[in-house]
Scaffold this active site. Sequence first.
Site, PDB file in Angstrom:
ATOM      1  CB  CYS A  62      -0.917  -0.004   1.230  1.00 54.59           C
ATOM      2  SG  CYS A  62      -1.777   1.563   1.473  1.00 54.59           S
ATOM      3  CG  HIS A 107      -9.017  14.083  -1.750  1.00 49.32           C
ATOM      4  ND1 HIS A 107      -7.989  14.093  -2.668  1.00 49.32           N
ATOM      5  CD2 HIS A 107      -9.541  12.826  -1.788  1.00 49.32           C
ATOM      6  CE1 HIS A 107      -7.897  12.905  -3.237  1.00 49.32           C
ATOM      7  NE2 HIS A 107      -8.825  12.113  -2.736  1.00 49.32           N
ATOM      8  CG  HIS A 165      -7.084   9.237   0.640  1.00 46.91           C
ATOM      9  ND1 HIS A 165      -7.125   7.923   0.237  1.00 46.91           N
ATOM     10  CD2 HIS A 165      -7.397   9.985  -0.438  1.00 46.91           C
ATOM     11  CE1 HIS A 165      -7.450   7.871  -1.044  1.00 46.91           C
ATOM     12  NE2 HIS A 165      -7.636   9.113  -1.484  1.00 46.91           N
ATOM     13  CG  HIS A 203      -4.337  -0.696   4.972  1.00 45.68           C
ATOM     14  ND1 HIS A 203      -3.805  -0.039   3.885  1.00 45.68           N
ATOM     15  CD2 HIS A 203      -5.290  -1.527   4.479  1.00 45.68           C
ATOM     16  CE1 HIS A 203      -4.397  -0.465   2.782  1.00 45.68           C
ATOM     17  NE2 HIS A 203      -5.310  -1.371   3.112  1.00 45.68           N
ATOM     18  CB  CYS A 231       0.983   1.243   4.400  1.00 46.46           C
ATOM     19  SG  CYS A 231      -0.645   0.863   5.091  1.00 46.46           S
ATOM     20  CG  ASN A 280     -12.650  10.535  -4.616  1.00 42.51           C
ATOM     21  OD1 ASN A 280     -13.646  11.239  -4.750  1.00 42.51           O
ATOM     22  ND2 ASN A 280     -11.459  10.919  -5.039  1.00 42.51           N
TER      23      ASN A 280
HETATM   24  P1  5GP Z   1      -8.260   8.958  -4.543  1.00 43.33           P
HETATM   25  O1  5GP Z   1      -8.478   9.050  -6.023  1.00 43.33           O
HETATM   26  O2  5GP Z   1      -7.928   7.544  -4.134  1.00 43.33           O
HETATM   27  O3  5GP Z   1      -9.353   9.583  -3.739  1.00 43.33           O
HETATM   28  O4  5GP Z   1      -7.006   9.864  -4.245  1.00 43.33           O
HETATM   29  C1  5GP Z   1      -5.697   9.393  -4.280  1.00 43.33           C
HETATM   30  C2  5GP Z   1      -4.839  10.633  -4.310  1.00 43.33           C
HETATM   31  O5  5GP Z   1      -3.530  10.251  -3.921  1.00 43.33           O
HETATM   32  C3  5GP Z   1      -4.737  11.267  -5.706  1.00 43.33           C
HETATM   33  O6  5GP Z   1      -5.191  12.606  -5.647  1.00 43.33           O
HETATM   34  C4  5GP Z   1      -3.239  11.146  -6.039  1.00 43.33           C
HETATM   35  O7  5GP Z   1      -2.750  12.289  -6.718  1.00 43.33           O
HETATM   36  C5  5GP Z   1      -2.604  10.966  -4.676  1.00 43.33           C
HETATM   37  N1  5GP Z   1      -1.395  10.154  -4.697  1.00 43.33           N
HETATM   38  C6  5GP Z   1      -1.229   8.950  -5.306  1.00 43.33           C
HETATM   39  N2  5GP Z   1       0.018   8.477  -5.081  1.00 43.33           N
HETATM   40  C7  5GP Z   1       0.639   9.403  -4.309  1.00 43.33           C
HETATM   41  C8  5GP Z   1       1.953   9.473  -3.745  1.00 43.33           C
HETATM   42  O8  5GP Z   1       2.792   8.591  -3.908  1.00 43.33           O
HETATM   43  N3  5GP Z   1       2.229  10.572  -2.997  1.00 43.33           N
HETATM   44  C9  5GP Z   1       1.318  11.571  -2.776  1.00 43.33           C
HETATM   45  N4  5GP Z   1       1.722  12.613  -2.043  1.00 43.33           N
HETATM   46  N5  5GP Z   1       0.080  11.532  -3.295  1.00 43.33           N
HETATM   47  C10 5GP Z   1      -0.260  10.457  -4.052  1.00 43.33           C
HETATM   48 ZN    ZN Z   2      -2.327   1.342   3.670  1.00 42.16          ZN
END
Ligand code: 5GP
Ligand code: ZN
Length: 105
Positions: free
Chosen positions: A4, A98, A96, A46, A7, A83
């Site tokens: 992950c 946003h 997470h 997690h 993680c 999301n």
């Molecule tokens: P989701 O689409 O799952 O709600 O959001 C995942 C978010 O994680 C996305 O906005 C993406 O840009 C961010 N993200 C994905 N991988 C990484 C990473 O390795 N580092 C950081 N800082 N953000 C990440």
């Molecule tokens: Zn995780």
Amino acid sequence: MDDCIFCKIIRGDFGTEFLYENEYLVVFKDINPKAKTHLLVVPKVHVESLNELEDEKLMAELIKGVKAVTKKLGIKSYRVHINTGKEEGQEVFHLHIHVLSNSDI
Ligand code: 5GP
Ligand code: ZN
């Protein structure tokens, strides 16, 4: 969880800067920001998505984390979203929140 990405970030594998941290969560910048300021509030445990979140204490701590980091950074106006499920845009299956704002930090 070994595979992950969040993680790994929480473990410090990539040296990611945490803008806020406490025993429950970390906050770091989204790598692909969709606003001037785009933060991710991420629980240290997690949990795959909001659907799997049962711990009411952790739910409260995540919202408290949003309030704490925005206060710390002087962000007064912001929006939050979570999301949930790939059909609604979840890409990382570690819960997470946003936090997006047009304020600079
Ligand atoms: P989701 O689409 O799952 O709600 O959001 C995942 C978010 O994680 C996305 O906005 C993406 O840009 C961010 N993200 C994905 N991988 C990484 C990473 O390795 N580092 C950081 N800082 N953000 C990440
Ligand atoms: Zn995780």
